[in-house]
Scaffold this active site. Structure first.
Site, PDB file in Angstrom:
ATOM      1  N   GLU A 100       0.827  -1.205   0.000  1.00 50.31           N
ATOM      2  CA  GLU A 100       0.000   0.000   0.000  1.00 50.31           C
ATOM      3  C   GLU A 100       0.863   1.258   0.000  1.00 50.31           C
ATOM      4  O   GLU A 100       0.621   2.192  -0.759  1.00 50.31           O
ATOM      5  CB  GLU A 100      -0.915  -0.023   1.225  1.00 50.31           C
ATOM      6  N   SER A 125      -1.073   7.370   8.965  1.00 51.47           N
ATOM      7  CA  SER A 125      -0.826   8.816   8.946  1.00 51.47           C
ATOM      8  C   SER A 125       0.665   9.117   8.808  1.00 51.47           C
ATOM      9  O   SER A 125       1.520   8.343   9.246  1.00 51.47           O
ATOM     10  CB  SER A 125      -1.376   9.467  10.226  1.00 51.47           C
TER      11      SER A 125
END
Length: 383
Positions: free
Chosen positions: A243, A365
């Site tokens: 990812e 994040s």
């Protein structure tokens, strides 16, 4: 690094280009975060599969072409150049698919990969929870063994594509009383399972790109566990590597955006601050640098290497590059950027900017990624 392509790779590029010229829809499809748009994008996935382009790196037995990562990057370059629709099954083909290749049984691969490549089954990612976002080790959803099934109870949130998807890959806690990274497992769950409730979550544009999933005694076959019981953290970190570091955001996405930004600047440069030209040039260089980095990563993987914690560097780079690129476009357009239906090359700059703001948050994040870089790449002590 060898920056030229082989005759076979050039021939593949031409094949892809010609096929896309014939098959890409002439009009832009509605967003796949709407019911109608989702159906049309699923139909496009099936069209890709008919051309054997569902996922070119997968073995032929699973709906692919058995090509390498360099050829996948070539495919992506032609795909974005042709303006083809977004991949509604990106959670499946780009994240779960490679993970299945690494950890799945032969039966799991045969069951799930062909349907994934063909668009017959669209996947959602169900990892985050209200108290476990970037801190994924805080997952509390339980999966209690009951014979040949797990009984799932818990609450997932920010599950991308879950509103209209068919299946989800779910991170659960299979060891009672376990803490943090231990005792987790990844299971594959049919979203039509009794006890599964999916509620849409509107995005900033009002469309339901995410959902929350409530699990109340939902039964999932033990055979749908990916990897060994308790291996969930290791499996998910492999997925996160794909990812953050390679497949979810291919360089072609940003190279094409940088090309459009350059064209936009040339169209409007007589009326904008010349200093903006520096930002346009920086966006172009960033996109090219990212492409070279990913080509290097692909070559390393083909030589037997792996994606490690350095994937966090890639994630920070592409997410912040995306915001800067779109901010530059909005600066060029000025108040015209706020038009609901601009025309020509400018049609998606505002929408692209709004989506880019999520980049530093999803896939972990950027604050968390900087911690990972500091501790695992640079070897710095925990703060």
């Amino acid at each position: 690094m060898q920056l030229s392509f082989t005759p076979e790779q050039d021939a593949f590029r031409l094949e892809v280009r010609q096929w896309l010229q014939t098959h890409v829809p002439q009009t832009r499809l509605p967003s796949f975060d709407t019911e109608a748009g989702f159906a049309l994008h699923r139909a496009w996935e099936r069209t890709l599969a008919q051309g054997n382009f569902g996922m070119v790196t997968w073995p032929k037995a699973y709906g692919g072409r058995g090509l390498n990562l360099i050829e996948w990057l070539i495919f992506e370059e032609e795909y974005y150049r042709a303006g083809a629709p977004g991949r509604v099954n990106q959670n499946g083909i780009f994240l779960l698919g490679p993970t299945l290749m690494e950890f799945g049984t032969d039966a799991q691969k045969a069951r799930f990969l062909p349907a994934m490549a063909s668009g017959d089954e669209i996947w959602a990612q169900a990892w985050s929870e209200p108290q476990a976002g970037s801190d994924l080790a805080a997952v509390s959803t339980t999966a209690v063994r009951d014979g040949d099934h797990y009984v799932l109870n818990g609450h997932k949130i920010w599950s991308s594509r879950a509103v209209f998807a068919d299946w989800a890959f779910v991170l659960v806690r299979t060891e009672a009383g376990s803490q943090r990274h231990k005792g987790l497992s990844l299971v594959l769950m049919d979203l039509k399972t009794e006890g599964v409730t999916v509620n849409p979550i509107p995005q900033i544009d009002g469309e339901a790109g995410f959902a929350e999933i409530f699990l109340e005694n939902a039964r999932v076959p033990v055979a749908n566990r990916l990897g060994d019981e308790g291996q969930g953290w290791h499996v998910c970190m492999a997925t996160a590597g794909f990812e953050r570091g390679l497949m979810l955001r291919s360089p072609a996405r940003y190279q094409e955006a940088a090309r459009k930004l350059s064209a936009l600047y040339l169209e409007h440069r007589d009326r904008v601050d010349p200093a903006i030209g520096r930002d346009v040039a920086q966006a172009w260089m960033n996109a090219q640098a990212y492409a070279l980095s990913i080509y290097s990563t692909a070559c390393r993987l083909q030589a037997g290497g792996s994606i490690g914690a350095e994937a966090s560097c890639n994630k920070i780079f592409w997410s912040e590059m995306d915001i800067a690129l779109h901010q530059t476009a909005l600066a060029i357009l000025g108040p015209f950027a706020e038009l609901a239906e601009p025309v020509g090359e400018n049609h998606d700059w505002l929408g692209g900017y709004l989506f880019s703001l999520a980049g530093p948050i999803y896939a972990g994040s950027n604050e968390i990624q900087r911690n990972i870089i500091a501790e695992r790449v640079l070897g710095m002590p925990r703060g």
